[in-house]
Design a protein around this motif. Structure first.
Motif, PDB file in Angstrom:
ATOM      1  N   HIS A 182       0.820  -1.212   0.000  1.00 14.46           N
ATOM      2  CA  HIS A 182       0.000   0.000   0.000  1.00 14.46           C
ATOM      3  C   HIS A 182       0.857   1.268   0.000  1.00 14.46           C
ATOM      4  CE1 HIS A 182      -3.295  -2.592   1.991  1.00 14.46           C
ATOM      5  NE2 HIS A 182      -3.680  -2.313   0.759  1.00 14.46           N
ATOM      6  N   MET A 213      -0.191   5.154  -0.909  1.00 11.34           N
ATOM      7  CA  MET A 213      -0.337   5.963   0.303  1.00 11.34           C
ATOM      8  C   MET A 213       0.669   7.105   0.367  1.00 11.34           C
ATOM      9  SD  MET A 213      -3.016   5.063   1.816  1.00 11.34           S
ATOM     10  CE  MET A 213      -2.737   6.139   3.217  1.00 11.34           C
ATOM     11  N   VAL A 220      -1.141   9.816  -1.224  1.00 15.08           N
ATOM     12  CA  VAL A 220      -2.277  10.217  -0.389  1.00 15.08           C
ATOM     13  C   VAL A 220      -1.816  11.109   0.767  1.00 15.08           C
ATOM     14  CG1 VAL A 220      -4.023   9.329   1.231  1.00 15.08           C
ATOM     15  CG2 VAL A 220      -3.683   8.196  -0.972  1.00 15.08           C
ATOM     16  N   TYR A 240       5.887   0.694   6.919  1.00 15.49           N
ATOM     17  CA  TYR A 240       4.840  -0.334   6.811  1.00 15.49           C
ATOM     18  C   TYR A 240       5.416  -1.728   7.063  1.00 15.49           C
ATOM     19  CZ  TYR A 240       1.504   3.140   4.951  1.00 15.49           C
ATOM     20  OH  TYR A 240       0.659   4.211   4.776  1.00 15.49           O
ATOM     21  N   VAL A 265      -5.625   0.622   5.912  1.00  9.68           N
ATOM     22  CA  VAL A 265      -5.788   1.710   4.958  1.00  9.68           C
ATOM     23  C   VAL A 265      -7.288   1.870   4.738  1.00  9.68           C
ATOM     24  CG1 VAL A 265      -3.538   1.514   3.822  1.00  9.68           C
ATOM     25  CG2 VAL A 265      -5.470   0.168   2.957  1.00  9.68           C
ATOM     26  N   LEU A 304      -7.459   4.632  -2.251  1.00  6.45           N
ATOM     27  CA  LEU A 304      -7.078   4.746  -0.846  1.00  6.45           C
ATOM     28  C   LEU A 304      -7.085   6.219  -0.467  1.00  6.45           C
ATOM     29  CD1 LEU A 304      -4.129   2.179  -0.636  1.00  6.45           C
ATOM     30  CD2 LEU A 304      -6.574   1.806  -0.266  1.00  6.45           C
ATOM     31  N   THR A 358      -5.486   6.336   6.609  1.00 11.49           N
ATOM     32  CA  THR A 358      -5.241   5.186   7.471  1.00 11.49           C
ATOM     33  C   THR A 358      -5.958   5.360   8.803  1.00 11.49           C
ATOM     34  OG1 THR A 358      -3.253   6.149   8.480  1.00 11.49           O
ATOM     35  CG2 THR A 358      -2.920   4.794   6.516  1.00 11.49           C
TER      36      THR A 358
END
Length: 171
Positions: free
Chosen positions: A23, A27, A30, A54, A72, A81, A84
């Motif tokens: 992810h 992310m 994001v 992660y 997520v 996404l 979190t």
């Protein structure tokens, strides 16, 4: 306490997926807005740094009395996404307590995503032997305070590192 493992959580508009190292690529974009660090400090992670983080998170806490559960947040309608949520679960003389946190990328803020995700997480925690849910919230972070309140937490008079401890007792 038996170690909890994150499970997929479904809400009306979201799917909370157990965090995976893979992810990190999506992310990193994001979470790339430096403004997300206004109240927490630091700067956005590179893809490589987020991947390393992660990897540590999915490996689990080195403390056997602490469990890390990370998810997520995926929008059900678009599949993208958006942020979190996490719960750090510790044991004390009364059983298990969870400290929760959330972050939603800037483009998806003010849409109720953090609130829905936090509520989904608290609902999941209620299905497990957790007696208390808490969160540390910066006193000037009105949006996070609103999310905490919507998830059922209330502020206490306890402070830690300049943040207010919010708490929900689960019977």
């Amino acid at each position: 306490m038996t170690s909890l493992k994150p499970e997929t959580i479904h809400t009306a508009g979201l799917t909370l997926l157990p965090l995976q190292v893979g992810h990190a690529d999506e992310m990193a974009a994001v979470l790339s807005d430096p403004g997300l660090h206004t109240f927490t400090g630091g700067t956005p992670d590179t893809v490589q740094a987020l991947r390393a983080r992660y990897e540590r998170w999915t490996a689990g806490s080195p403390d056997p009395a602490e469990t890390w559960c990370n998810w997520v947040i995926r929008l059900r309608d678009t599949g993208c996404l958006t942020g979190t949520v996490q719960a750090t679960i510790t044991t004390d003389d009364r059983g298990a307590a969870a400290e929760i946190a959330w972050v939603v990328g800037t483009p998806w803020q003010r849409r109720g995503i953090a609130t829905e995700a936090a509520r989904g997480l608290v609902t999941w925690l209620r299905q497990h032997p957790v007696h208390t849910v808490g969160a540390h919230i910066h006193p000037d972070h009105a949006a996070s305070a609103a999310v905490a309140a919507a998830a059922g937490l209330t502020p206490t008079d306890q402070w830690h590192d300049g943040e207010v401890w919010w708490r929900l007792a689960i019977s």
